[in-house]
Design a protein around this motif. Sequence first.
Motif, PDB file in Angstrom:
ATOM      1  N   ASP A 156       0.859  -1.165   0.000  1.00 28.11           N
ATOM      2  CA  ASP A 156       0.000   0.000   0.000  1.00 28.11           C
ATOM      3  C   ASP A 156       0.903   1.224   0.000  1.00 28.11           C
ATOM      4  O   ASP A 156       2.095   1.122  -0.327  1.00 28.11           O
ATOM      5  CB  ASP A 156      -0.984  -0.018   1.181  1.00 28.11           C
ATOM      6  N   GLY A 157       0.390   2.389   0.362  1.00 26.76           N
ATOM      7  CA  GLY A 157       1.198   3.587   0.294  1.00 26.76           C
ATOM      8  C   GLY A 157       2.358   3.614   1.269  1.00 26.76           C
ATOM      9  O   GLY A 157       3.323   4.347   1.067  1.00 26.76           O
ATOM     10  N   SER A 158       2.290   2.803   2.319  1.00 24.93           N
ATOM     11  CA  SER A 158       3.305   2.850   3.367  1.00 24.93           C
ATOM     12  C   SER A 158       4.147   1.591   3.490  1.00 24.93           C
ATOM     13  O   SER A 158       5.316   1.664   3.860  1.00 24.93           O
ATOM     14  CB  SER A 158       2.629   3.122   4.728  1.00 24.93           C
ATOM     15  N   ASN A 159       3.579   0.441   3.204  1.00 29.24           N
ATOM     16  CA  ASN A 159       4.231  -0.821   3.547  1.00 29.24           C
ATOM     17  C   ASN A 159       4.385  -1.760   2.362  1.00 29.24           C
ATOM     18  O   ASN A 159       3.602  -1.719   1.412  1.00 29.24           O
ATOM     19  CB  ASN A 159       3.424  -1.546   4.635  1.00 29.24           C
ATOM     20  N   LEU A 160       5.405  -2.605   2.455  1.00 29.97           N
ATOM     21  CA  LEU A 160       5.592  -3.746   1.562  1.00 29.97           C
ATOM     22  C   LEU A 160       5.205  -4.989   2.343  1.00 29.97           C
ATOM     23  O   LEU A 160       5.633  -5.177   3.482  1.00 29.97           O
ATOM     24  CB  LEU A 160       7.047  -3.852   1.114  1.00 29.97           C
ATOM     25  N   TYR A 161       4.374  -5.827   1.743  1.00 31.42           N
ATOM     26  CA  TYR A 161       3.912  -7.049   2.384  1.00 31.42           C
ATOM     27  C   TYR A 161       4.446  -8.253   1.620  1.00 31.42           C
ATOM     28  O   TYR A 161       4.505  -8.238   0.390  1.00 31.42           O
ATOM     29  CB  TYR A 161       2.387  -7.109   2.413  1.00 31.42           C
ATOM     30  N   LEU A 162       4.844  -9.279   2.346  1.00 33.01           N
ATOM     31  CA  LEU A 162       5.314 -10.514   1.748  1.00 33.01           C
ATOM     32  C   LEU A 162       4.577 -11.683   2.388  1.00 33.01           C
ATOM     33  O   LEU A 162       4.305 -11.678   3.588  1.00 33.01           O
ATOM     34  CB  LEU A 162       6.814 -10.703   1.954  1.00 33.01           C
ATOM     35  N   ALA A 163       4.270 -12.657   1.571  1.00 29.79           N
ATOM     36  CA  ALA A 163       3.693 -13.899   2.071  1.00 29.79           C
ATOM     37  C   ALA A 163       4.350 -15.044   1.329  1.00 29.79           C
ATOM     38  O   ALA A 163       4.574 -14.950   0.123  1.00 29.79           O
ATOM     39  CB  ALA A 163       2.176 -13.928   1.857  1.00 29.79           C
ATOM     40  N   SER A 187       9.742   2.796   3.276  1.00 33.29           N
ATOM     41  CA  SER A 187      10.844   3.747   3.447  1.00 33.29           C
ATOM     42  C   SER A 187      12.140   3.043   3.826  1.00 33.29           C
ATOM     43  O   SER A 187      13.231   3.577   3.594  1.00 33.29           O
ATOM     44  CB  SER A 187      10.487   4.774   4.517  1.00 33.29           C
ATOM     45  N   TRP A 188      12.057   1.848   4.395  1.00 32.66           N
ATOM     46  CA  TRP A 188      13.272   1.108   4.760  1.00 32.66           C
ATOM     47  C   TRP A 188      14.069   0.690   3.534  1.00 32.66           C
ATOM     48  O   TRP A 188      15.268   0.451   3.628  1.00 32.66           O
ATOM     49  CB  TRP A 188      12.908  -0.128   5.577  1.00 32.66           C
ATOM     50  N   ILE A 189      13.409   0.566   2.408  1.00 29.52           N
ATOM     51  CA  ILE A 189      14.121   0.195   1.177  1.00 29.52           C
ATOM     52  C   ILE A 189      14.100   1.358   0.175  1.00 29.52           C
ATOM     53  O   ILE A 189      14.184   1.137  -1.036  1.00 29.52           O
ATOM     54  CB  ILE A 189      13.551  -1.087   0.548  1.00 29.52           C
TER      55      ILE A 189
END
Length: 212
Positions: free
Chosen positions: A24-31, A112-114
């Motif tokens: 989403d606008g803030s986070n990267l999600y992994l599954a 933002s971490w990446i």
Amino acid sequence: DEDPDDVTGSGNLADWRSISLAHDGSNLYLAYVNDGPISLNWAYTLYMDIDANPATGFRGFQDEFPIGSDYILQGAHLFRYSGNGSSWSWTYAGTATSAVSGGRAELALPRSWIGNSPQIHFFAVADNAAFPGGSAIDLYPDGALTAGATGRYLTYTFGSISNPVSSIVVDGTLSDWAGTVPFGSDPDDISGTADLLDWKQVQIAHNSSRLF
């Protein structure tokens, strides 16, 4: 892609079956799904190239990597590359939020971490040396590590929302469009009492589920 069940042996617990990315606008999600229960440790490593440049980042000890890895996600821990290209040198960058249920794992980390990169080139390595009696390596996608940096990798692209809205009430007033950016105005170029259709302006916005 679904990865085949290609690792066997009692100590070889890490065996990729599938990996999914979302954002989403803030986070990267992994599954990801493993063929068997997951112990979220350094056995599971995602190599990420955020600048699409194979000449920067970690390129492998013999330059066999298909990407230049700027970050790795080992288990739930994110590391930024700080070496000279071939040295194994990484700086801790944060710990992702994570949850594991049997052979399934979910993780989330701030984009933002990446560096808010527009895309990620990635591949993943499951190294069973992390477990007693384990030795096999499973790659995702298969063929990721090939001599001469010709191996396979996958690309994930971040979409953007140029006119983000939480919601719009469809009532004809347009008051809740305040703050969005319209397309350019069209001149008053149609005249005549019977010619009632004459565009002046069009606006488009969306949220994660609806187009307005």
